[in-house]
Design a protein around this motif. Structure first.
Motif, PDB file in Angstrom:
ATOM      1  N   ALA A 157      53.325  45.853  43.327  1.00 56.84           N
ATOM      2  CA  ALA A 157      53.700  45.626  41.929  1.00 56.84           C
ATOM      3  C   ALA A 157      53.699  44.142  41.576  1.00 56.84           C
ATOM      4  CB  ALA A 157      55.065  46.237  41.642  1.00 56.84           C
ATOM      5  N   LYS A 158      54.150  43.284  42.490  1.00 54.54           N
ATOM      6  CA  LYS A 158      54.193  41.854  42.200  1.00 54.54           C
ATOM      7  C   LYS A 158      52.790  41.279  42.072  1.00 54.54           C
ATOM      8  CE  LYS A 158      58.741  40.813  44.152  1.00 54.54           C
ATOM      9  NZ  LYS A 158      59.505  39.996  45.136  1.00 54.54           N
ATOM     10  N   ALA A 159      51.877  41.751  42.892  1.00 55.62           N
ATOM     11  CA  ALA A 159      50.487  41.284  42.805  1.00 55.62           C
ATOM     12  C   ALA A 159      49.878  41.716  41.477  1.00 55.62           C
ATOM     13  CB  ALA A 159      49.669  41.830  43.969  1.00 55.62           C
ATOM     14  N   ARG A 160      50.134  42.950  41.068  1.00 57.10           N
ATOM     15  CA  ARG A 160      49.620  43.416  39.779  1.00 57.10           C
ATOM     16  C   ARG A 160      50.233  42.630  38.629  1.00 57.10           C
ATOM     17  NH1 ARG A 160      50.762  48.528  42.002  1.00 57.10           N
ATOM     18  NH2 ARG A 160      52.473  48.802  40.510  1.00 57.10           N
ATOM     19  N   GLU A 161      51.511  42.311  38.745  1.00 60.72           N
ATOM     20  CA  GLU A 161      52.177  41.540  37.692  1.00 60.72           C
ATOM     21  C   GLU A 161      51.575  40.153  37.564  1.00 60.72           C
ATOM     22  OE1 GLU A 161      56.683  39.943  36.520  1.00 60.72           O
ATOM     23  OE2 GLU A 161      56.375  41.181  38.299  1.00 60.72           O
ATOM     24  N   LEU A 162      51.289  39.516  38.706  1.00 56.12           N
ATOM     25  CA  LEU A 162      50.660  38.197  38.687  1.00 56.12           C
ATOM     26  C   LEU A 162      49.302  38.260  38.009  1.00 56.12           C
ATOM     27  CD1 LEU A 162      50.363  35.215  39.578  1.00 56.12           C
ATOM     28  CD2 LEU A 162      49.469  36.079  41.770  1.00 56.12           C
ATOM     29  N   LEU A 163      48.519  39.251  38.373  1.00 58.34           N
ATOM     30  CA  LEU A 163      47.193  39.393  37.764  1.00 58.34           C
ATOM     31  C   LEU A 163      47.299  39.667  36.276  1.00 58.34           C
ATOM     32  CD1 LEU A 163      44.118  39.743  37.784  1.00 58.34           C
ATOM     33  CD2 LEU A 163      44.480  42.123  38.500  1.00 58.34           C
ATOM     34  N   PHE A 164      48.124  40.623  35.898  1.00 58.71           N
ATOM     35  CA  PHE A 164      48.232  41.013  34.497  1.00 58.71           C
ATOM     36  C   PHE A 164      48.698  39.844  33.633  1.00 58.71           C
ATOM     37  CE2 PHE A 164      50.481  43.482  31.039  1.00 58.71           C
ATOM     38  CZ  PHE A 164      49.321  43.935  30.447  1.00 58.71           C
ATOM     39  N   GLU A 165      49.697  39.122  34.111  1.00 64.57           N
ATOM     40  CA  GLU A 165      50.224  37.995  33.339  1.00 64.57           C
ATOM     41  C   GLU A 165      49.171  36.897  33.220  1.00 64.57           C
ATOM     42  OE1 GLU A 165      52.433  34.399  32.322  1.00 64.57           O
ATOM     43  OE2 GLU A 165      51.376  34.749  34.218  1.00 64.57           O
ATOM     44  N   THR A 166      48.371  36.702  34.246  1.00 60.47           N
ATOM     45  CA  THR A 166      47.321  35.688  34.202  1.00 60.47           C
ATOM     46  C   THR A 166      46.201  36.119  33.256  1.00 60.47           C
ATOM     47  OG1 THR A 166      47.808  35.112  36.512  1.00 60.47           O
ATOM     48  CG2 THR A 166      45.763  34.280  35.594  1.00 60.47           C
ATOM     49  N   VAL A 167      45.837  37.395  33.301  1.00 58.39           N
ATOM     50  CA  VAL A 167      44.787  37.890  32.419  1.00 58.39           C
ATOM     51  C   VAL A 167      45.199  37.772  30.956  1.00 58.39           C
ATOM     52  CG1 VAL A 167      43.462  39.929  31.731  1.00 58.39           C
ATOM     53  CG2 VAL A 167      43.816  39.449  34.145  1.00 58.39           C
ATOM     54  N   ILE A 168      46.447  38.087  30.655  1.00 58.26           N
ATOM     55  CA  ILE A 168      46.923  38.013  29.271  1.00 58.26           C
ATOM     56  C   ILE A 168      46.771  36.606  28.707  1.00 58.26           C
ATOM     57  CG2 ILE A 168      49.001  38.078  27.829  1.00 58.26           C
ATOM     58  CD1 ILE A 168      49.941  40.467  29.431  1.00 58.26           C
ATOM     59  N   HIS A 169      47.057  35.608  29.536  1.00 58.64           N
ATOM     60  CA  HIS A 169      47.056  34.209  29.067  1.00 58.64           C
ATOM     61  C   HIS A 169      45.814  33.439  29.529  1.00 58.64           C
ATOM     62  CE1 HIS A 169      51.171  34.629  27.626  1.00 58.64           C
ATOM     63  NE2 HIS A 169      51.482  35.188  28.777  1.00 58.64           N
ATOM     64  N   ARG A 170      44.788  34.145  29.952  1.00 61.38           N
ATOM     65  CA  ARG A 170      43.630  33.480  30.530  1.00 61.38           C
ATOM     66  C   ARG A 170      42.865  32.654  29.503  1.00 61.38           C
ATOM     67  NH1 ARG A 170      38.902  37.402  32.485  1.00 61.38           N
ATOM     68  NH2 ARG A 170      38.119  35.334  33.074  1.00 61.38           N
ATOM     69  N   MET A 171      42.176  31.660  30.017  1.00 62.86           N
ATOM     70  CA  MET A 171      41.162  30.955  29.257  1.00 62.86           C
ATOM     71  C   MET A 171      39.827  31.654  29.497  1.00 62.86           C
ATOM     72  SD  MET A 171      42.791  28.542  27.758  1.00 62.86           S
ATOM     73  CE  MET A 171      41.500  27.426  27.189  1.00 62.86           C
TER      74      MET A 171
END
Length: 290
Positions: A157-171
């Motif tokens: 879950a923590k790995a998915r959270e890191l990815l999801f949060e990064t994708v949301i704010h990605r450049m």
């Protein structure tokens, strides 16, 4: 036969499981886990025909922002086009496609990937073929200085959270051609196609989707919250082969790369609904394909 639009209408008609089953039967994909984990958002919209309490045909729309030559464009991708066995050749997909086009006159660019059996259909709705290319670099031209790289477990879950949060704010991975606001599609790929290819580079706070095949390192996507230099990222990866292939269109690089025609079973079609053009010889990011 009834036309339903969106997840809520599927749920109201108790047809979500039928939708998942048809997708698995048609494409071998698992949408259930992706939905259960909360990644099915309002940017992914199924257009469904139901009959006898089951989904018999579907055309889905994925809404996103396309960055094209530094300019944001409203875009929508058509995908998950499928018909239940026994209901083929009844014009169901044509009717669903027309319903989509009627509802999405406000977007500037519509695009899709068609297999060989459907290439004659989409031009009738104003879609045109566009060529794509693949970009490759020689590892010998890079200054490799590998940094710490952590593999991400998509069951964690923590790995998915890191990815999801990064994708949301990605450049955007590229200002020539990038896709934003498509978290649902990226997370689907992360849970399925590329679940074993997810890596985090702490020094850059960047996620890299990569896989090695023989002497080639395939960089599917680079996901970062800050503007990033593709070469800077590549040079911190533990690359052991002699070639790097990019699954997207890079901006200008400080080393000379190679462009070759991209030959795929699925052909890119684009429908323009504004005065802007869509250039040939680029590559849509692999993680943007629905």
């Amino acid at each position: 036969m009834l036309l339903l639009k969106g997840r809520q209408q599927l749920q109201d008609a108790f047809l979500e499981e039928s939708f998942f089953e048809l997708a698995h039967t048609t494409f071998g994909i698992d949408l259930a886990q992706w939905a259960e984990l909360g990644y099915w958002d309002d940017h992914y919209i199924p257009y469904v025909f139901m009959f006898n309490n089951e989904v018999i045909a579907n055309v889905s729309v994925s809404i996103a922002t396309m960055i094209l030559d530094s300019k944001p464009r409203k875009a929508a991708q058509i995908g998950t086009v499928m018909t239940r066995t026994g209901y083929e050749k009844k014009g169901l997909i044509r009717r669903l496609l027309q319903a989509v086009l009627d509802d999405f006159t406000h977007v500037e660019i519509l695009y899709l990937f068609a297999n060989e059996g459907a290439v004659e259909l989409y031009p009738k709705f104003g879609f045109e073929k566009r060529s794509q290319v693949k970009y490759s670099l020689q590892v010998a031209d890079l200054y490799l200085r590998p940094a710490e790289v952590k593999k991400l477990d998509m069951q964690d879950a923590k790995a998915r959270e890191l990815l999801f949060e990064t994708v949301i704010h990605r450049m955007p991975v590229s200002l020539k051609l990038g896709i934003l606001q498509n978290e649902a599609i990226v997370m689907f790929h992360a849970l399925t196609t590329y679940k074993d290819c997810m890596y985090y580079v702490p020094s850059l706070q960047t996620i890299v989707i990569a896989k090695e095949e023989g002497e080639t390192m395939h960089i599917v996507d680079i996901i970062a919250k800050r503007p990033m230099n593709v070469l800077e990222v590549l040079e911190q990866l533990p690359i052991t082969g002699n070639t790097v292939e990019l699954g997207f269109t890079p901006d200008e690089l400080a080393v000379t790369g190679k462009q070759t025609p991209l030959i795929e079973k699925n052909i890119l079609f684009v429908k323009l609904q504004s005065d802007e053009d869509y250039p040939e010889h680029r590559r849509l990011p692999l993680t943007a394909k629905a």
